[in-house]
Design a protein around this motif. Structure first.
Motif, PDB file in Angstrom:
ATOM      1  N   ILE A  32      66.916   1.803  69.223  1.00 53.84           N
ATOM      2  CA  ILE A  32      66.062   2.449  68.319  1.00 53.84           C
ATOM      3  C   ILE A  32      65.121   1.005  67.708  1.00 53.84           C
ATOM      4  CG2 ILE A  32      65.751   3.492  65.853  1.00 53.84           C
ATOM      5  CD1 ILE A  32      68.593   4.826  66.431  1.00 53.84           C
ATOM      6  N   VAL A  33      63.829   1.284  68.175  1.00 52.22           N
ATOM      7  CA  VAL A  33      62.960   0.024  68.089  1.00 52.22           C
ATOM      8  C   VAL A  33      61.796   0.540  67.022  1.00 52.22           C
ATOM      9  CG1 VAL A  33      61.381  -1.229  69.173  1.00 52.22           C
ATOM     10  CG2 VAL A  33      63.274  -0.066  70.269  1.00 52.22           C
ATOM     11  N   ASN A  34      61.707  -0.482  66.105  1.00 48.44           N
ATOM     12  CA  ASN A  34      60.534  -0.336  65.085  1.00 48.44           C
ATOM     13  C   ASN A  34      59.523  -1.083  65.528  1.00 48.44           C
ATOM     14  OD1 ASN A  34      58.624  -0.592  63.169  1.00 48.44           O
ATOM     15  ND2 ASN A  34      60.002  -1.750  61.583  1.00 48.44           N
ATOM     16  N   PRO A  35      58.465  -0.406  66.292  1.00 45.92           N
ATOM     17  CA  PRO A  35      57.386  -1.074  66.972  1.00 45.92           C
ATOM     18  C   PRO A  35      56.550  -2.033  66.240  1.00 45.92           C
ATOM     19  CG  PRO A  35      56.923   1.121  67.027  1.00 45.92           C
ATOM     20  CD  PRO A  35      58.096   0.935  66.383  1.00 45.92           C
ATOM     21  N   ASN A  36      56.451  -1.778  64.853  1.00 41.30           N
ATOM     22  CA  ASN A  36      55.777  -2.080  63.845  1.00 41.30           C
ATOM     23  C   ASN A  36      56.313  -3.611  63.174  1.00 41.30           C
ATOM     24  OD1 ASN A  36      53.340  -0.931  64.456  1.00 41.30           O
ATOM     25  ND2 ASN A  36      53.752   0.551  62.914  1.00 41.30           N
ATOM     26  N   GLY A  37      57.757  -3.762  63.429  1.00 43.91           N
ATOM     27  CA  GLY A  37      58.549  -4.711  62.816  1.00 43.91           C
ATOM     28  C   GLY A  37      57.700  -6.098  62.877  1.00 43.91           C
ATOM     29  N   ALA A  38      57.936  -7.012  61.849  1.00 43.17           N
ATOM     30  CA  ALA A  38      57.528  -8.467  61.798  1.00 43.17           C
ATOM     31  C   ALA A  38      55.958  -8.422  62.320  1.00 43.17           C
ATOM     32  CB  ALA A  38      58.219  -9.271  62.996  1.00 43.17           C
TER      33      ALA A  38
ATOM     34  N   THR B  81      60.322   4.137  66.636  1.00 44.56           N
ATOM     35  CA  THR B  81      60.254   4.734  65.287  1.00 44.56           C
ATOM     36  C   THR B  81      58.915   5.151  65.069  1.00 44.56           C
ATOM     37  OG1 THR B  81      60.091   2.848  64.019  1.00 44.56           O
ATOM     38  CG2 THR B  81      62.446   3.650  64.326  1.00 44.56           C
ATOM     39  N   ALA B  82      58.778   6.146  64.238  1.00 46.16           N
ATOM     40  CA  ALA B  82      57.095   6.690  63.778  1.00 46.16           C
ATOM     41  C   ALA B  82      56.902   6.282  62.473  1.00 46.16           C
ATOM     42  CB  ALA B  82      56.969   8.138  64.063  1.00 46.16           C
ATOM     43  N   GLY B  83      57.812   5.805  61.593  1.00 49.74           N
ATOM     44  CA  GLY B  83      57.678   5.522  60.263  1.00 49.74           C
ATOM     45  C   GLY B  83      58.949   5.199  59.667  1.00 49.74           C
ATOM     46  N   PRO B  84      58.735   4.930  58.087  1.00 52.58           N
ATOM     47  CA  PRO B  84      60.082   4.912  57.381  1.00 52.58           C
ATOM     48  C   PRO B  84      61.191   5.912  57.425  1.00 52.58           C
ATOM     49  CG  PRO B  84      58.234   4.215  56.183  1.00 52.58           C
ATOM     50  CD  PRO B  84      57.694   4.709  57.402  1.00 52.58           C
ATOM     51  N   GLN B  85      62.541   5.719  57.634  1.00 52.30           N
ATOM     52  CA  GLN B  85      63.708   6.625  57.464  1.00 52.30           C
ATOM     53  C   GLN B  85      63.779   7.481  58.939  1.00 52.30           C
ATOM     54  OE1 GLN B  85      65.385   6.332  54.997  1.00 52.30           O
ATOM     55  NE2 GLN B  85      63.677   5.213  53.910  1.00 52.30           N
TER      56      GLN B  85
ATOM     57  N   GLN C  90      67.398   9.186  61.100  1.00 46.67           N
ATOM     58  CA  GLN C  90      67.431  10.488  62.116  1.00 46.67           C
ATOM     59  C   GLN C  90      67.547  10.091  63.582  1.00 46.67           C
ATOM     60  OE1 GLN C  90      63.647  12.376  61.140  1.00 46.67           O
ATOM     61  NE2 GLN C  90      63.923  13.545  62.817  1.00 46.67           N
ATOM     62  N   LEU C  91      67.188   9.023  64.061  1.00 39.33           N
ATOM     63  CA  LEU C  91      67.188   8.867  65.402  1.00 39.33           C
ATOM     64  C   LEU C  91      68.709   8.596  65.728  1.00 39.33           C
ATOM     65  CD1 LEU C  91      63.914   7.017  66.336  1.00 39.33           C
ATOM     66  CD2 LEU C  91      64.475   9.314  67.128  1.00 39.33           C
ATOM     67  N   ALA C  92      69.197   7.534  64.978  1.00 38.73           N
ATOM     68  CA  ALA C  92      70.714   7.261  64.840  1.00 38.73           C
ATOM     69  C   ALA C  92      71.652   8.444  64.917  1.00 38.73           C
ATOM     70  CB  ALA C  92      70.975   6.182  63.839  1.00 38.73           C
TER      71      ALA C  92
END
Ligand SMILES: Nc1ncnc2c1ncn2[C@@H]1O[C@H](COP(=O)(O)OP(=O)(O)OP(=O)(O)O)[C@@H](O)[C@H]1O
Length: 332
Positions: A17-23, A53-57, A61-63
């Motif tokens: 589960i990847v947050n592409p906008n992290g850092a 992930t598409a945004g916060p939270q 849901q994905l997990a």
């Protein structure tokens, strides 16, 4: 009867589960480079599944979906915010989620993994991990697991519930975290800038505290209360230095009477973890901590006492913190 061929046995899922906008977007770029290497090393044994992930939270849901589907592991790729959301995905309506395969395979439990790629990556610090993704792949290949505890906080008028794996906190530090979120572009310095901004209009406050269901006591001039399942927050501050995520308890650190200049003068002690030896700082081990305003009308007079968990702003007091021992199998 013929034994099932290799092809007919479906490999179990490793869901990243990847947050592409992290850092500030660096997580997305690093992940693109990492995926082929990861598939080459893990793909023979596991079905590698990538969820952006598409945004916060969204990570929560994905997990949840992955755990319900019986994934062998969900792996948070990003910072502590993403890890926090994935941890919350292990629960729904306050209870652990069950895999739909649980009846047939009761012993099988989804594990939690982490590829630290965020601004702070504070949970990774407790294991001494650096941000080298190749080392993260090594760990996932080895697949060694350790049970970790999860903290739970019930907060606000609506008594909402949130889980945390790192540190939950309230008052000045939580307000600082709220402001730090606006300055992530400057990296770990954002937490120091956030704290100084938090001191504007800050007043140390008398609060009612109850430890492990005992007697309520009033603590005067509280600057911050930090409840650690693990040791670090704010990009490397060792705020609850004796906490251990597998101990079955939480370390509570109560800081009293700090002014903004104390924060600057004693900042180094927060990184070293030596602040707990100062006379206005108390450290204790608890399984449950309840905190309330002394005067309920305080909630109306001021913007309330900030509460956060794993650096995510939740709301305002009241708050009850407790530990769920050995809640998750963590790949270490
Ligand atoms: N696609 C997205 N776009 C924007 N924000 C997102 C997206 N996916 C998740 N988020 C939010 O971004 C927040 C921060 O993400 P993350 O923790 O991965 O990185 P970070 O802030 O750089 O690191 P750290 O939390 O360690 O300081 C998460 O709490 C999450 O709610």
């Amino acid at each position: 009867m013929e034994p099932p061929s290799h092809e007919t046995i479906r490999k179990q899922d490793y869901v990243f589960i990847v947050n592409p906008n992290g850092a500030n977007g660096r997580t997305g770029d690093s992940w693109k480079k990492l995926l082929p290497k990861l598939t080459a090393r893990l793909g023979n044994n596991w079905n590698i599944s990538e969820k952006l992930t598409a945004g916060p939270q969204h990570a929560t849901q994905l997990a949840r979906e992955a755990i319900r589907d019986g994934a062998a592991a969900v792996i948070a790729v990003g910072g502590d915010g993403t890890l926090h959301e994935v941890v919350n995905g292990f629960f729904e309506n306050g209870k652990p989620i069950e895999s739909k395969l649980a009846d047939s395979f009761p012993a099988q439990k989804t594990a939690l993994g982490l590829i630290p790629m965020g601004t702070g990556s504070d949970f990774a610090r407790v294991f001494g991990w650096n941000s080298d993704p190749t080392r993260a792949i090594d760990r996932l290949c080895k697949g060694e697991k350790k049970k970790v505890d999860v903290g739970q906080v019930i907060y606000g008028k609506e008594r909402k519930k949130r889980f945390f794996i790192n540190v939950a906190d309230l008052h000045l530090s939580a307000k600082a975290g709220f402001y730090a979120g606006m300055h992530k572009r400057i990296g770990n310095l954002s937490y120091v800038v956030g704290a100084l901004q938090g001191f504007q209009g800050h007043r140390n406050r008398d609060l009612k505290i109850r430890v492990d269901g005992g007697k309520w006591e009033t603590w005067s001039e509280v600057t911050a209360i930090c409840v650690g399942n693990s040791k670090y927050f704010g990009g490397g501050m060792k705020i609850t230095p004796t906490a251990d995520p597998s101990s079955g308890d939480l370390e509570v650190v109560i800081i009293k009477g700090y002014k903004w200049y104390d924060f600057l003068l004693k900042l180094h002690t927060l990184y070293l973890g030596s602040h707990i030896r100062q006379k206005n700082v108390t450290s204790m081990k608890v399984r449950r901590l309840d905190v309330e305003e002394v005067d309920d009308s305080t909630k109306e007079k001021y913007p309330g006492t900030f509460v956060q968990a794993d650096g995510e702003h939740l709301g305002f007091l009241d708050a009850s913190f407790s530990v769920i021992p050995a809640a998750i199998d963590f790949i270490r």
